[in-house]
Design a protein around this motif. Structure first.
Motif, PDB file in Angstrom:
ATOM      1  N   GLU A  66      -6.260   3.549   1.195  1.00 16.72           N
ATOM      2  CA  GLU A  66      -5.942   2.174   0.807  1.00 16.72           C
ATOM      3  C   GLU A  66      -6.148   1.203   1.969  1.00 16.72           C
ATOM      4  O   GLU A  66      -6.697   0.122   1.802  1.00 16.72           O
ATOM      5  CB  GLU A  66      -4.490   2.120   0.320  1.00 16.72           C
ATOM      6  N   LYS A  85       2.432   1.634  -3.513  1.00 22.16           N
ATOM      7  CA  LYS A  85       1.402   2.088  -4.446  1.00 22.16           C
ATOM      8  C   LYS A  85       1.088   3.561  -4.213  1.00 22.16           C
ATOM      9  O   LYS A  85       0.878   4.317  -5.159  1.00 22.16           O
ATOM     10  CB  LYS A  85       0.124   1.261  -4.271  1.00 22.16           C
ATOM     11  N   SER A  86       1.044   3.964  -2.944  1.00 20.64           N
ATOM     12  CA  SER A  86       0.774   5.368  -2.614  1.00 20.64           C
ATOM     13  C   SER A  86       1.835   6.286  -3.209  1.00 20.64           C
ATOM     14  O   SER A  86       1.517   7.315  -3.803  1.00 20.64           O
ATOM     15  CB  SER A  86       0.750   5.564  -1.091  1.00 20.64           C
ATOM     16  N   TYR A 142      -3.814   8.992   0.642  1.00 19.53           N
ATOM     17  CA  TYR A 142      -3.995   7.786  -0.160  1.00 19.53           C
ATOM     18  C   TYR A 142      -3.682   6.534   0.648  1.00 19.53           C
ATOM     19  O   TYR A 142      -4.385   5.525   0.560  1.00 19.53           O
ATOM     20  CB  TYR A 142      -3.138   7.818  -1.426  1.00 19.53           C
ATOM     21  N   SER A 150       0.830  -1.206   0.000  1.00 19.63           N
ATOM     22  CA  SER A 150       0.000   0.000   0.000  1.00 19.63           C
ATOM     23  C   SER A 150       0.863   1.253   0.000  1.00 19.63           C
ATOM     24  O   SER A 150       0.548   2.231  -0.683  1.00 19.63           O
ATOM     25  CB  SER A 150      -0.938   0.017   1.208  1.00 19.63           C
ATOM     26  N   VAL A 194       2.869  10.196 -10.157  1.00 19.50           N
ATOM     27  CA  VAL A 194       2.052  10.474 -11.342  1.00 19.50           C
ATOM     28  C   VAL A 194       1.119  11.659 -11.074  1.00 19.50           C
ATOM     29  O   VAL A 194       1.003  12.583 -11.887  1.00 19.50           O
ATOM     30  CB  VAL A 194       1.238   9.225 -11.750  1.00 19.50           C
ATOM     31  N   GLY A 195       0.445  11.646  -9.926  1.00 17.90           N
ATOM     32  CA  GLY A 195      -0.493  12.713  -9.580  1.00 17.90           C
ATOM     33  C   GLY A 195       0.179  14.070  -9.436  1.00 17.90           C
ATOM     34  O   GLY A 195      -0.379  15.100  -9.834  1.00 17.90           O
ATOM     35  N   SER A 227       4.037   5.652  -5.714  1.00 18.30           N
ATOM     36  CA  SER A 227       4.082   5.663  -7.179  1.00 18.30           C
ATOM     37  C   SER A 227       2.897   6.444  -7.760  1.00 18.30           C
ATOM     38  O   SER A 227       3.049   7.173  -8.746  1.00 18.30           O
ATOM     39  CB  SER A 227       4.113   4.242  -7.736  1.00 18.30           C
ATOM     40  N   TRP A 228       1.739   6.293  -7.157  1.00 19.80           N
ATOM     41  CA  TRP A 228       0.572   7.042  -7.641  1.00 19.80           C
ATOM     42  C   TRP A 228       0.766   8.535  -7.411  1.00 19.80           C
ATOM     43  O   TRP A 228       0.380   9.364  -8.235  1.00 19.80           O
ATOM     44  CB  TRP A 228      -0.702   6.554  -6.978  1.00 19.80           C
ATOM     45  N   ARG A 229       1.364   8.922  -6.310  1.00 18.75           N
ATOM     46  CA  ARG A 229       1.584  10.339  -6.034  1.00 18.75           C
ATOM     47  C   ARG A 229       2.573  10.941  -7.017  1.00 18.75           C
ATOM     48  O   ARG A 229       2.464  12.125  -7.350  1.00 18.75           O
ATOM     49  CB  ARG A 229       2.087  10.559  -4.617  1.00 18.75           C
TER      50      ARG A 229
END
Length: 93
Positions: free
Chosen positions: A71, A26-27, A67, A23, A33-34, A29-31
């Motif tokens: 999650e 993922k948090s 995030y 989690s 991109v965001g 890597s997503w951030r």
């Protein structure tokens, strides 16, 4: 393929659920991109690169934390549902 099983233990618990570490990764890597998205949009709106980077820098920290919490809430919510389904299956047997 060779590293699949050794790496899997870091991301999935013995019960088959996502781990806290997964989690967190993922948090992050997503951030990334965001945050890039936020900086690009901020640049188009303000026309100032420094302002766009400042906005992206502030939101990245808060949104990683939010995030991660999101999650974990979802993981706990689905775990509860699965537990009830398993109990119901045992009753039917």
């Amino acid at each position: 393929m060779i590293l699949d099983l050794p790496l899997k233990k870091f991301f999935v618990s013995k019960k088959g659920q996502d781990t806290n570490f997964k989690s967190l990764i993922k948090s992050i890597s997503w951030r990334i991109v965001g945050t890039i998205d936020t900086m690009v949009i901020s640049y188009f709106v303000t026309g100032q690169l420094v302002m766009a980077i400042s906005i992206g820098s502030v939101e990245v920290v808060t949104k990683i934390f939010l995030y991660y919490l999101h999650e974990r809430v979802w993981e706990n919510a689905t775990r509860t549902t699965k537990k009830h389904e398993q109990e119901a299956e045992l009753v039917r047997s």
